[in-house]
Design an enzyme around this catalytic site. Structure first.
Site, short mmCIF file in Angstrom:
data_model
loop_
_atom_site.label_atom_id
_atom_site.label_comp_id
_atom_site.label_asym_id
_atom_site.label_seq_id
_atom_site.Cartn_x
_atom_site.Cartn_y
_atom_site.Cartn_z
CG HIS A 265 -1.98 1.05 1.15
ND1 HIS A 265 -3.17 0.87 0.47
CD2 HIS A 265 -2.01 2.31 1.63
CE1 HIS A 265 -3.89 1.96 0.56
NE2 HIS A 265 -3.22 2.86 1.25
CG HIS A 302 -3.55 7.40 8.90
ND1 HIS A 302 -3.78 8.41 7.97
CD2 HIS A 302 -2.33 7.66 9.43
CE1 HIS A 302 -2.75 9.22 7.97
NE2 HIS A 302 -1.86 8.80 8.84
CG ASP A 308 -8.59 18.20 11.05
OD1 ASP A 308 -8.02 17.46 11.87
OD2 ASP A 308 -9.32 19.14 11.39
CG HIS A 338 -8.88 8.18 9.47
ND1 HIS A 338 -8.02 9.09 10.03
CD2 HIS A 338 -8.38 7.91 8.24
CE1 HIS A 338 -7.05 9.36 9.19
NE2 HIS A 338 -7.23 8.65 8.09
FE FE2 Z 1 -5.61 8.89 6.61
#
Ligand code: FE2
Length: 387
Positions: A265, A302, A308, A338
Site C-alpha cells: 500500500h 491511521h 485533518d 480512522h
Molecule cells: Fe488517513
C-alpha cells in the site's frame, strides 16, 4: 506556475513604449506575487486599469464556523443538492475552513455570469465535477471540462460561462497561500521531473486571448477580507492585448494524473497533486492495486496526529467506505484514528484494480465545518465502524 508563457502582442522589451493603432500607449500592468520576489506576469491594457467609474456598497462574503460540532468523524452528504444558489457567487457554499483554506461546493442555477469576479483574498482551485464551459479572464480563454482542476491565482479577473445542458457541480477551494505544483517533483529551475505524476504537457494555460474593446457598464465583484466589493468601470477588465510571465490561470485534468503504485500500500503523498500553505491536494484515480502476494489493498487504520483529512468522492465505488455517495465529503479529524469500514479490508484482498476518483484535502491545522455544512451532516457516520 511552473513555466513561462505568453499570448497576444507584447513589446520586445518590458517597460518600454508600446503603442496602440491610434498612437496612444498601451497601459502596462505588472501583476507580481510576494512583492517582487515571486512569480509575475506583465499585462498590456487598452484602457487604464485604475479608471473606476463608481464604487457600490460592500457586503459580507464569509462563512461562520459551526463551533458546537465537536470532535466527530464527519460525513457531509451533499449528493442530493441540485442547486446551491442563484449565480456563481451566491451559490458558493463553503463547508469547512481554517485560516489557510476553505472548501465547499457551488451549483449555480444561472450558468453564465453577467459580472466579473476577482478574489483578492486567495488563490482558487475549482474542481469541475460536473459541467462544461469556458473561463474568460484577462489571460484569455480557457476551456473547462469535467475532471479539470482550474488553478486561479489571486486577483485574476474572470467570468465563467457553462453550457446549459447537464448537471453543474463545482468543488471550490480558496487558499490563503499560492496553490503550486509539488516542489519535490520539480528540478532547480521548476521543470517537472520524470517521477512527477503529471508534466507540463498536461497543463493547459489559456489558449487564446479574449479581448473586449467595447465601452459600456462593467461590474467587477472583488472579494477582499471576507467582504464583497462592487467596482464599476466604463470599460471591460478583459482589455488585454498581450501578456507574458509565469502567473496565469491553468487547467490540469484529473484524467491526466498518472498514479504511482507499488507492491504494498502506497501512502497518500503519492497522490499529491498540488501544494499550498498549510495543506495539500491529492487525486485518487483509477489504478492497479498493490501486487505483493500478501498485499492488502485497503488502507490501514491511521492516526494522522497533525492533520485533518478530507476526501471528496467524485466517481466510482470507494473500496474502504460504506454509505458514501458521489458528492460526499468525509472529514477525518486529527485526534481520532480512522480506517476502513468493517468488512472492506477482507473484501479488498485479491482485488486487482479500482475505478475510483476522489479529491483529498489534507490540512496541517485543524479544520472546522461551517454552519452551511450542518444540514449535510450524516449523524450516523461517527458510529459507522460498529459491526
Ligand atoms: Fe488517513
Amino acid at each position: 506556475m511552473a513555466y513561462y508563457y505568453r499570448l497576444g502582442s507584447i513589446p520586445p522589451k518590458r517597460h518600454t513604449q508600446f503603442r496602440q493603432p491610434d498612437g496612444s500607449l498601451y497601459k502596462e500592468e505588472l501583476v507580481s506575487s510576494k512583492g517582487f520576489s515571486g512569480i509575475y506576469s506583465n499585462l498590456y491594457h487598452i484602457y487604464n486599469p485604475n479608471e473606476v467609474k463608481s464604487i457600490g456598497q460592500s457586503k459580507p462574503f464569509k462563512w461562520q464556523v459551526a463551533d458546537q460540532h465537536g470532535l466527530n468523524q464527519t460525513h457531509l452528504k451533499t449528493s442530493g443538492v441540485e442547486f446551491t444558489g442563484e449565480d456563481y457567487l451566491d451559490a458558493r457554499r463553503m463547508l469547512m475552513m481554517n485560516n489557510d483554506v476553505m472548501m465547499g461546493i457551488c451549483s449555480p442555477k444561472k450558468r453564465k455570469m453577467d459580472y466579473y469576479f476577482k478574489n483578492a483574498d486567495g488563490d482558487e482551485l475549482l474542481y469541475i465535477h460536473d459541467g462544461e464551459g469556458v473561463m474568460y479572464s484577462q489571460f484569455g480563454k480557457l476551456e473547462l471540462r469535467k475532471g479539470d482542476y482550474i488553478v486561479i491565482p489571486r486577483t485574476t479577473i474572470y467570468r465563467l460561462e457553462f453550457k446549459e445542458e447537464g448537471p453543474l457541480r463545482l468543488l471550490v477551494i480558496e487558499s490563503h497561500g499560492p496553490i503550486e505544483t509539488v516542489k519535490r517533483y520539480r528540478n532547480e529551475v521548476g521543470q517537472l521531473l520524470e517521477h512527477s505524476p503529471y508534466c507540463e504537457r498536461d497543463i493547459r494555460p489559456p489558449h487564446e486571448l479574449h479581448i473586449e474593446k467595447e465601452k459600456g457598464d462593467y461590474l467587477v465583484q472583488i472579494k477582499k477580507q471576507g467582504m464583497l466589493h462592487h467596482y464599476s468601470y466604463n470599460h471591460s477588465p478583459l482589455d488585454i492585448v498581450g501578456w507574458d510571465g509565469y502567473l496565469y490561470p491553468y487547467a490540469l485534468s484529473i484524467y491526466d494524473f498518472e498514479p504511482i503504485t507499488g507492491r504494498i500500500h502506497q501512502p497518500p503523498p503519492v497522490h499529491q497533486t498540488f501544494q499550498a500553505w498549510g495543506f495539500v491536494i491529492c487525486s485518487f484515480v483509477p489504478r492497479l492495486f498493490d501486487y505483493h502476494p500478501l498485499a492488502i489493498p485497503a488502507p490501514y487504520n491511521h492516526s494522522n496526529i497533525d492533520s485533518d483529512e478530507v476526501l471528496y468522492y467524485a466517481e466510482g465505488e470507494f473500496m474502504s467506505r460504506k454509505g458514501i455517495d458521489r458528492g460526499s465529503f468525509t472529514i477525518h479529524m486529527g485526534g481520532l484514528p480512522h480506517g476502513p469500514h468493517p468488512g472492506t479490508v477482507e473484501k479488498s484482498i485479491g482485488a486487482k484494480s479500482t475505478e475510483e476518483y476522489a479529491v483529498m484535502l489534507d490540512t496541517f491545522k485543524p479544520l472546522q465545518i461551517t454552519t452551511d455544512a450542518l444540514e449535510f451532516v450524516d449523524k450516523n457516520y461517527p458510529m459507522s465502524w460498529s459491526e
